[in-house]
Write an enzyme that holds these catalytic residues in place. Structure first.
Site, short mmCIF file in Angstrom:
data_model
loop_
_atom_site.label_atom_id
_atom_site.label_comp_id
_atom_site.label_asym_id
_atom_site.label_seq_id
_atom_site.Cartn_x
_atom_site.Cartn_y
_atom_site.Cartn_z
CE LYS A 18 -5.05 1.07 5.70
NZ LYS A 18 -4.11 1.69 6.68
CG ASP A 145 -4.11 5.37 6.28
OD1 ASP A 145 -3.05 5.27 5.64
OD2 ASP A 145 -4.39 4.68 7.27
#
Ligand code: C5P
Length: 298
Positions: A18, A145
């Protein structure tokens, strides 16, 4: 999360890195967590998760970054599986394999992506009806996250990371990821951040090229950069090394660091930049990769 079929009854999925193209800290909550405004994309680099039949839940970790990780119950991938098993009353187990290719504690969400990949993978592996539970809620319990990693597409995130809005389609672009060989602790970086809160508001529009995207991002920043450099000054060196490469459109830190990325127009420019940095810093982890809008695409 691209998927491949291997042996019958087993699943193999990719847990992509990410990247926070920008990250602003907009407020601090009474519980100590911070509110964020961030544009998240994924990179064509990943850990690999395999799920195979087993009577109980087990985790086996292999790969170049396996050493820094415990395969005990505090591992986020195993926690994800246990949480889903309890939430659904699933009687079966699963042999989880994690090939750790991404550096750990490095701002590219490796642990979160692995946990999200296990959650999403087990939903299919155990044939759980998505309507039967709040998967987003489970993901958030695992970490701020994890929801966006489960979403797996370019997204604007807000709240602590749990409020997700699909990003406009982004142009083809390439990244060079650079980790200068240090791990930094996310809570420590958030704690060390000084200054007021930055509330610049969401960017509007869809950039048409990588150069436009860089221009679009130039009015944004990663508000954790100075705090992370204060803890690990080599992050500043990594950012400088990226900025100095030919054709680098933008250099920035991802998440709470230490991984930084450079943005490039095409694969050739990214490969040249990565080779240049790898040559001058042989101890660093340096990888070129396409920027992905959707990790679920084949
Ligand atoms: O949720 P996660 O376990 O990934 O967060 C790790 C730590 O990072 C939190 O304990 C908190 O200190 C910090 N954090 C934060 N605000 C966020 C995300 C993480 O303060 N939005």
């Amino acid at each position: 999360m691209a998927e491949a079929a291997n042996e019958s009854n087993s699943l193999t999925r990719n847990a992509a890195a990410k990247i926070n193209l920008y990250l602003h800290v907009t407020d601090r909550r009474p519980d100590g967590y911070h509110e964020l405004d961030s544009l998240v994309v994924f990179a064509g680099l990943h850990d690999v998760i395999t799920l195979g039949p087993a009577p109980s839940l087990t985790l086996d970790i292999t790969g170049p970054f396996a050493d820094g990780l415990s395969s005990g119950p505090d591992n986020l991938a195993l926690k994800a599986a246990e949480m889903l098993r309890q939430a659904t009353g699933q009687p079966q187990g699963c042999a989880i394999g994690l090939e750790k290719r991404l550096p750990i504690a490095s701002g590219i969400g490796g642990g979160s992506a692995d946990a999200a990949c296990v959650l999403g993978g087990l939903m299919d592996f155990w044939r759980i009806d998505p309507k039967s539970l709040d998967l987003h809620g489970l993901a958030l319990e695992l970490g701020a996250d994890v929801p966006v990693c489960l979403y797996g597409r370019g997204a604007y995130i807000s709240g602590v990371g749990d409020e997700i809005i699909k990003a406009p389609t982004l142009p083809p672009a390439w990244l060079v990821l650079v980790n200068p060989g240090v791990s930094v602790s996310t809570p420590e970086v958030f704690k060390a951040r000084k200054g007021s809160f930055n509330i610049p508001g969401r960017l509007e529009g869809a950039p048409a090229s990588a150069a436009h995207l860089a221009e679009f991002l130039s009015s944004r920043y990663n508000d954790l950069t100075e705090a992370a450099i204060g803890i690990a000054p080599v992050i500043g060196t990594a950012l400088e090394a990226l900025k100095e490469t030919k054709d680098c459109l933008l250099a920035r830190m991802s998440g709470s660091g230490a991984t930084c990325f450079g943005l490039y127009e095409d694969s050739g420019a990214a490969a040249r930049a990565a080779a240049e940095i790898a040559q001058s810093q042989p101890g660093w982890w340096v990888r070129p990769a396409p920027m992905l809008d959707d990790t679920r695409a084949p």
